[in-house]
Motif scaffolding. Structure first.
Motif, PDB file in Angstrom:
ATOM      1  N   ILE A  37       4.952  -7.029   7.152  1.00  0.00           N
ATOM      2  CA  ILE A  37       3.814  -6.142   6.918  1.00  0.00           C
ATOM      3  C   ILE A  37       2.946  -6.086   8.158  1.00  0.00           C
ATOM      4  O   ILE A  37       2.534  -7.118   8.690  1.00  0.00           O
ATOM      5  CB  ILE A  37       2.973  -6.628   5.712  1.00  0.00           C
ATOM      6  CG1 ILE A  37       3.860  -6.753   4.455  1.00  0.00           C
ATOM      7  CG2 ILE A  37       1.806  -5.684   5.444  1.00  0.00           C
ATOM      8  CD1 ILE A  37       3.165  -7.430   3.285  1.00  0.00           C
TER       9      ILE A  37
ATOM     10  N   HIS B  39       3.126   2.597   3.709  1.00  0.00           N
ATOM     11  CA  HIS B  39       4.210   1.621   3.543  1.00  0.00           C
ATOM     12  C   HIS B  39       4.024   0.872   2.228  1.00  0.00           C
ATOM     13  O   HIS B  39       2.905   0.464   1.884  1.00  0.00           O
ATOM     14  CB  HIS B  39       4.226   0.629   4.706  1.00  0.00           C
ATOM     15  CG  HIS B  39       4.614   1.251   6.009  1.00  0.00           C
ATOM     16  ND1 HIS B  39       3.707   1.882   6.825  1.00  0.00           N
ATOM     17  CD2 HIS B  39       5.821   1.383   6.626  1.00  0.00           C
ATOM     18  CE1 HIS B  39       4.325   2.361   7.892  1.00  0.00           C
ATOM     19  NE2 HIS B  39       5.602   2.068   7.798  1.00  0.00           N
TER      20      HIS B  39
ATOM     21  N   PHE C 174      -1.053  -1.437   2.846  1.00  0.00           N
ATOM     22  CA  PHE C 174       0.301  -1.730   2.356  1.00  0.00           C
ATOM     23  C   PHE C 174       0.229  -1.857   0.844  1.00  0.00           C
ATOM     24  O   PHE C 174      -0.557  -2.642   0.309  1.00  0.00           O
ATOM     25  CB  PHE C 174       0.844  -3.022   2.967  1.00  0.00           C
ATOM     26  CG  PHE C 174       2.253  -3.340   2.545  1.00  0.00           C
ATOM     27  CD1 PHE C 174       3.334  -2.854   3.262  1.00  0.00           C
ATOM     28  CD2 PHE C 174       2.500  -4.122   1.419  1.00  0.00           C
ATOM     29  CE1 PHE C 174       4.643  -3.141   2.870  1.00  0.00           C
ATOM     30  CE2 PHE C 174       3.800  -4.407   1.019  1.00  0.00           C
ATOM     31  CZ  PHE C 174       4.870  -3.914   1.747  1.00  0.00           C
TER      32      PHE C 174
END
Length: 295
Positions: free
Chosen positions: A27, A201, A32
């Motif tokens: 990450i 993401h 995220f």
């Protein structure tokens, strides 16, 4: 020190129950999203990252620091748990100042940072408001203030918009995006709309395993050409729901407009439609359930 989280082959057991199974994630900075149903293992993963739970096996590093170095990790991580609470009789300023004391912050630094944090989360005008008199959204914003007051590189928020009204939810999501400009913000939720509105993401977690890790665009690509809309009668609807994955229903008297996710043309009259994140998520979860059923 690179702002990055690396998780390699992470597993976590609680007695005989395996909460996380061989999780691998990397990450970087920005928002995220960690998406999954209740009981998927999201909160366990969050607690491992913020040193509130010890991993059973695997490697986890935050900005190059092993998660086992608790005191160092806590200097660079801010955490807003799902069940966050403060002393109801305290005002916003008093409560935040008290939490800053507990984190080891000195008097001069608190005098500078507490008002700044309250302004940042739009609570500057509410600094005397008692915590018990605050709305759910105000309490969450105060929770974010305590999570970022020590200027962490990583912020972890667990189900932050659950129970908020639509206006508060949008306001809170915008706040998260703002503070994610120069750090990692992990948003753990079962609410697909929060992920779709804020995260580029994402990872999808189910029963302790990662089902998907990539961009929202990649997730949507997995169901492109598999989403259809059509009209059915109210009498046909139950049968269609038994046979297919129905992700949307809009009833109109004796008929219903429905959205179906299927690997091929589901029924005569079905028309191709553009997928959204919820379609992709439901398709992914449906396939996971089918695989588990065959095991």
């Amino acid at each position: 020190m690179e702002t990055k989280i690396e998780i390699k082959d992470l597993s976590k057991h609680f007695g005989k129950k395996q909460a996380l199974r061989h999780v691998n994630l990397e990450i970087g900075p920005g928002m995220f999203g960690l998406l999954g149903p209740n009981g998927a293992g999201k909160t366990t993963l969050m607690k491992v990252l913020v040193t509130l739970a010890k991993k059973t096996s695997g490697e986890v590093t935050l900005c190059g620091i092993p998660v086992s170095q608790c005191s160092q990790i806590r200097k660079i991580v801010g955490y807003l748990p799902q069940d966050f609470s403060m002393y109801g009789n305290m005002g916003a300023y008093e409560a935040l100042d008290y939490l800053a004391v507990l984190s080891g912050m000195g008097k001069q630094e608190r005098a500078k940072k507490v008002p700044l944090m309250l302004e940042k989360v739009n609570l500057g005008d509410q600094h005397k408001t008692k915590v018990r008199a605050m709305s759910g959204g105000m309490k969450r914003r105060l929770g974010i203030a305590q999570a970022i007051i020590h200027d962490p590189k990583i912020i972890v928020v667990d189900e932050p918009t659950a129970g908020l009204d639509p206006e508060e939810r949008v306001r809170f999501r915008n706040l998260l995006c703002e503070i994610a400009k120069d750090r990692i913000v992990i948003l753990s939720t079962h609410i697909v709309g929060d992920i779709e509105a804020t995260c580029e993401h994402i990872a999808v977690l189910n029963l302790g395993e990662i089902l998907f890790h990539g961009t929202v665009s990649q997730l949507l690509e997995a169901v492109r050409g598999k989403v259809y809309t059509m009209e059915v009668s109210a009498m046909e609807l139950p049968m269609v729901q038994e046979q297919f994955l129905v992700t949307g229903i809009l009833t109109n008297g004796s008929t219903a407009s429905i959205k179906i996710v299927a690997d091929g043309l589901p029924m005569a009259g079905a028309k191709p439609a553009n997928p959204d994140v919820e379609d992709a998520y439901m398709y992914l979860m449906g396939h996971a359930s089918a695989l588990q059923g065959r095991e």
